[in-house]
Design a protein around this motif. Structure first.
Motif, short mmCIF file in Angstrom:
data_model
loop_
_atom_site.label_atom_id
_atom_site.label_comp_id
_atom_site.label_asym_id
_atom_site.label_seq_id
_atom_site.Cartn_x
_atom_site.Cartn_y
_atom_site.Cartn_z
N TRP A 148 8.82 -2.84 -10.91
CA TRP A 148 8.97 -2.98 -9.37
C TRP A 148 7.85 -2.75 -8.51
CZ3 TRP A 148 14.06 -3.83 -7.41
CH2 TRP A 148 15.12 -3.75 -8.42
N GLN A 149 7.63 -3.61 -7.42
CA GLN A 149 6.75 -3.16 -6.44
C GLN A 149 7.36 -2.41 -5.29
OE1 GLN A 149 3.90 -5.86 -3.73
NE2 GLN A 149 3.11 -5.55 -5.66
N LEU A 150 6.71 -1.43 -4.96
CA LEU A 150 7.46 -0.57 -3.81
C LEU A 150 6.33 -0.68 -2.56
CD1 LEU A 150 8.08 0.94 -6.57
CD2 LEU A 150 9.34 2.28 -4.86
N SER A 151 6.97 -0.74 -1.33
CA SER A 151 6.18 -0.79 -0.20
C SER A 151 6.81 0.46 0.86
CB SER A 151 6.17 -2.04 0.65
OG SER A 151 5.75 -2.99 0.16
N TYR A 152 5.83 1.17 1.54
CA TYR A 152 6.49 2.21 2.24
C TYR A 152 5.83 2.09 3.61
CZ TYR A 152 7.48 4.65 -1.98
OH TYR A 152 8.01 5.19 -3.06
N PRO A 153 6.75 1.48 4.45
CA PRO A 153 6.17 0.98 6.01
C PRO A 153 6.18 2.24 6.84
CG PRO A 153 7.99 -0.45 5.21
CD PRO A 153 8.11 0.78 4.40
N GLU A 154 6.97 3.20 6.48
CA GLU A 154 7.00 4.30 7.70
C GLU A 154 7.57 5.71 6.87
OE1 GLU A 154 9.33 4.99 11.86
OE2 GLU A 154 9.99 3.41 10.47
N TYR A 155 6.58 6.72 7.48
CA TYR A 155 6.96 8.38 7.07
C TYR A 155 7.57 9.03 8.14
CZ TYR A 155 4.64 7.50 2.34
OH TYR A 155 4.20 7.29 1.20
N GLN A 156 8.00 10.10 7.70
CA GLN A 156 8.50 10.99 8.68
C GLN A 156 8.45 12.32 8.13
OE1 GLN A 156 13.11 10.83 8.96
NE2 GLN A 156 13.13 9.92 6.97
N ALA A 157 8.43 13.58 9.20
CA ALA A 157 8.15 14.77 8.70
C ALA A 157 9.55 15.50 8.62
CB ALA A 157 7.40 15.48 9.96
N VAL A 190 7.78 12.47 4.24
CA VAL A 190 8.36 11.71 3.37
C VAL A 190 8.72 10.44 3.75
CG1 VAL A 190 9.63 13.79 1.92
CG2 VAL A 190 10.56 12.79 3.96
N PRO A 191 9.03 9.43 3.19
CA PRO A 191 9.36 8.03 3.51
C PRO A 191 10.49 7.92 4.66
CG PRO A 191 8.87 7.87 1.06
CD PRO A 191 9.08 9.33 1.50
N ARG A 192 10.48 7.31 5.47
CA ARG A 192 11.74 6.74 6.22
C ARG A 192 12.31 5.59 5.84
NH1 ARG A 192 13.15 8.28 11.60
NH2 ARG A 192 10.78 9.19 11.94
N GLN A 193 11.31 4.80 5.14
CA GLN A 193 11.95 3.45 4.89
C GLN A 193 11.03 3.17 3.31
OE1 GLN A 193 12.05 0.41 7.52
NE2 GLN A 193 11.21 -1.08 6.56
N VAL A 194 12.00 2.49 2.33
CA VAL A 194 11.27 2.38 1.08
C VAL A 194 11.84 0.77 0.79
CG1 VAL A 194 11.29 2.84 -1.21
CG2 VAL A 194 11.67 4.58 0.14
N GLU A 195 10.94 -0.25 0.58
CA GLU A 195 11.19 -1.49 0.34
C GLU A 195 10.77 -1.56 -1.32
OE1 GLU A 195 9.26 -3.91 2.83
OE2 GLU A 195 10.59 -3.34 4.71
N LEU A 196 11.76 -2.07 -2.18
CA LEU A 196 11.43 -2.49 -3.35
C LEU A 196 11.76 -4.11 -3.64
CD1 LEU A 196 13.50 0.32 -3.21
CD2 LEU A 196 13.22 0.24 -5.68
N ASN A 197 10.69 -4.63 -4.53
CA ASN A 197 10.83 -5.88 -5.17
C ASN A 197 10.64 -5.96 -6.52
OD1 ASN A 197 10.89 -7.86 -2.65
ND2 ASN A 197 9.19 -6.26 -2.22
N ALA A 198 11.75 -6.42 -7.19
CA ALA A 198 11.46 -6.61 -8.72
C ALA A 198 10.36 -7.60 -8.85
CB ALA A 198 12.81 -7.15 -9.18
N LEU A 199 9.53 -7.06 -9.96
CA LEU A 199 8.39 -7.87 -10.03
C LEU A 199 8.71 -9.31 -11.13
CD1 LEU A 199 5.76 -5.12 -10.81
CD2 LEU A 199 5.62 -6.71 -9.03
N PRO A 200 7.93 -10.17 -11.08
CA PRO A 200 8.30 -11.34 -12.00
C PRO A 200 8.65 -10.97 -13.35
CG PRO A 200 6.63 -11.86 -10.37
CD PRO A 200 6.86 -10.43 -10.08
#
Length: 224
Positions: A166-175, A186-196
């Motif tokens: 998987w490829q993960l992106s973390y656009p935003e964190y929170q305390a 820690v992350p407020r938002q996590v985005e996951l994409n299955a890799l090819p």
């Protein structure tokens, strides 16, 4: 490569504005300063100590033009976890309890499944492969394997990561508060994409939707 059969067709809602990006990650040793890597090591040590939490939020998935969403409740300790999913994605309310001996899934349709892992039961009941075995690390912004490829921000927090297919992106964190009184990031938002090559996605009618599978997790409330 794993084959995925989506359980149905759902509204896209807050997935509709999402654009999937899977661009190569740079080598760890070449993409950050020594200071950033030191900050990452300190951040990793602090966040790794967070072993129990109560999370409230939303989760959504998309494969091709089809997708759906659900509310999420996730209570976890080192000994057990309790997960509730409610909304169109699960066709109602799904409750999962797990401990080292196994997992049990119950739903409003009278379903009662038992198995060795949360991921397996979610796949069987809902038809989508949320990687719950890795999510305890990923939801904290940590890699789940030693082979993960990472990119960090200036504070030493992961912004993107390739890990376990998987490829993960973390656009935003929170305390959030911690036991010693020093807030944790820690992350407020996590985005996951299955890799090819990770998944082959089909809907419930057998229509092939491709290899793209996207997950967005938004954490509205953290309680360590």
């Amino acid at each position: 490569m794993r084959t995925l059969h989506l359980a149905g067709v759902f509204s896209l809602l807050f997935l509709s504005a999402c654009t999937v990006h899977q661009t190569p990650l740079e080598d760890i040793d070449g993409q950050s300063s020594e200071l950033v890597q030191q900050r990452w090591q300190a951040h990793e040590a602090r966040v790794s100590a967070l072993q129990s939490w109560k999370v409230r939020g939303k989760i959504a998935v998309r494969a091709g033009s089809k997708g759906g969403h659900a509310s999420l409740r996730w209570d976890r300790s080192p000994e057990m976890q309790h997960i509730e999913l409610a909304g169109p994605l699960g066709g109602g309310r799904v409750v999962i309890d797990a401990d080292p001996q196994g997992a049990r899934l119950q739903d409003t349709r009278g379903g009662d499944l038992r198995g060795t892992s949360v991921s397996r039961l979610v796949d069987l009941r809902l038809g989508w492969p949320l990687p719950f075995e890795q999510l305890p690390d990923w939801i904290r912004g940590l890699p789940s394997s030693d082979n993960a490829r990472l990119e960090w921000d200036d504070e030493g927090r992961i912004t993107r990561m390739n890990d376990s297919g998987w490829q993960l992106s973390y656009p935003e964190y929170q305390a959030v508060p911690s036991a010693n009184g020093v807030p944790l990031s820690v992350p407020r938002q996590v985005e996951l994409n299955a890799l090819p090559g990770t998944l082959r996605v089909y809907d419930s009618n057998g229509e092939y939707l491709g290899e793209d599978f996207f997950v967005r997790l938004i954490v509205k409330n953290w309680q360590p």
